[in-house]
Design a protein around this motif. Structure first.
Motif: not given
Lengths: 151, 264
Positions: B80-87
């Protein structure tokens, strides 16, 4: 006459011996140097993983089986490459060709600059990280011997 | 359309349930493009993870159902939880057509807000295992020995089969989550932080923490086929699960003790 010939021979012998000793000394020192150079760079799995995660090869070289675009390899294909080819193509030629793509992507630009500024040892670790991708990974979870009775 | 998507559509037309380790019914994509910033894709939706628990023990397994229930909720909690992937380099997202266009590409920041639905299903026959399933085999013993310590779990990483010793699972309820997370691409944590970490290399009752970076790695593995996942019915590609499990169990170095009569 004989004395002169003997003197000349001894002189030549001395020169030969001196040359030989110099050559040998040079070999010794180059061997020592080579040993020192080899010992300073150790392939460290954790360091390699940290570098791989920092540079984030998999943002462009997809983990999926299918290429995102025809000219960008998947991670599996990159890992299949020979280490020497990797060194030449990934660090020097290939990424510079695609620089226009990164002009609006500061993070990727930063990552690529980082590749260029890596030390020789870090490059070896990064190559190790890439090569490891295709190797089988067996993970063993252990428990202390005394907690589980022998069956 | 990939072969997997075709199979998924045929299965749906026949009224069959989608099968496989990772399945979903079209993720929603929203493109946000602020001036002077990288375009951002917001990815939302439900993704179902199915793990087949293959009971290969010789003795009875009275606690198996409660262990399965506890592990199912533990895996869902940890994912559970938000993740962010750059580029991330992806096919171009066409906002008019509401789908990715595979002919052109661009870099995106991708924000994942995925609701993972985790299902652990007990199976008793090999025929219940599909090629694209995740599997957790429960065995009597693993003879693989290192440093005079017993082995409680053994997993062939990144999509490979996971195994766990039943008695050790009873003693350390989190070890099956640990083994499954190797399947999703996580490695071991060493050093001082390993005592609380779920991915610590020695099993313990207090090991259950998962870092944001680990969540990111697992999410990246699960979302590798984002373009296909956003394009209607999706079932993950084959992992050759049954064949890999057979090879894994029969490898003498691994030293598995299990009920061979059940493996058919």
């Amino acid at each position: 006459m004989d004395l002169n010939i003997t003197k000349l021979s001894l002189g030549n012998l001395l020169l030969v011996l001196l040359t030989l000793s110099c050559i040998n000394r040079n070999n010794d020192s180059s061997e020592t140097l080579a040993k020192i150079k080899t010992d300073t760079c150790k392939i460290d799995q954790e360091k390699a993983d940290a570098l791989g995660s920092d540079i984030s090869c998999t943002s462009c070289h997809t983990l999926a089986e299918e290429r995102v675009s025809p000219n960008v390899f998947t991670m599996k294909e990159v890992s299949d490459m020979d280490s020497l080819k990797l060194r030449d193509f990934l660090f020097i030629i290939k990424h510079k060709k695609n620089l226009s793509l990164y002009k609006d992507a500061p993070i990727t630009k930063q990552r690529l600059k980082k590749i260029d500024s890596l030390s020789d040892c870090d490059r070896k670790n990064l190559i190790h990280y890439i090569k490891e991708y295709n190797r089988p990974h067996l993970y063993i979870l252990r428990t202390a011997e005394d907690t589980i009775p022998e069956k | 359309m990939t072969l997997n998507q075709l199979f998924a559509k045929v299965a749906l037309a026949q009224g069959k349930k989608l099968s496989g380790g990772i399945t979903c019914n079209g993720l929603r994509i929203q493109l946000r493009h602020a001036p002077g910033k990288m375009p951002e894709l917001l990815v939302t939706g439900d993704v179902t993870l199915t793990i087949k628990v293959f009971d290969l023990t010789t003795t009875g397994v009275p606690k198996l159902h409660s262990l399965i229930a506890a592990t199912q909720s533990n895996i869902a909690n940890k994912l559970r939880g938000e993740t962010m992937e750059y580029d991330r380099y992806l096919s171009n997202y066409d906002t008019k057509a509401n789908k990715f266009n595979k002919n052109t590409q661009a870099l995106y920041n991708v924000r994942y807000r995925i609701n993972y639905i985790v299902k652990l299903e007990k199976i008793s026959r090999l025929s219940q295992l599909s090629g694209n399933d995740f599997v957790l085999a429960v065995v009597d013993r693993i003879g693989f020995k290192t440093d005079n310590l017993n082995t409680s779990g053994l997993t062939d990483g990144k999509g490979g089969p996971a195994t766990v010793v039943y008695n050790d699972w009873c003693k350390y309820p989190n070890i099956s989550t640990h083994e499954f997370f190797h399947t999703l691409g996580l490695g071991h944590i060493k050093g001082t932080s390993s005592k609380k970490s779920l991915m610590g290399e020695v099993a313990g009752t207090h090991n259950n923490a998962v870092s944001l970076n680990e969540l990111f790695i697992m999410n990246k593995y699960l979302m590798a086929n984002l373009v296909d996942m956003s394009n209607g019915q999706y079932a993950s590609p084959t992992l050759n699960t049954a064949e890999n499990l057979r090879k894994f169990l029969n490898n003498p170095t691994n030293g598995f003790k299990y009920n061979k009569a059940k493996f058919r």
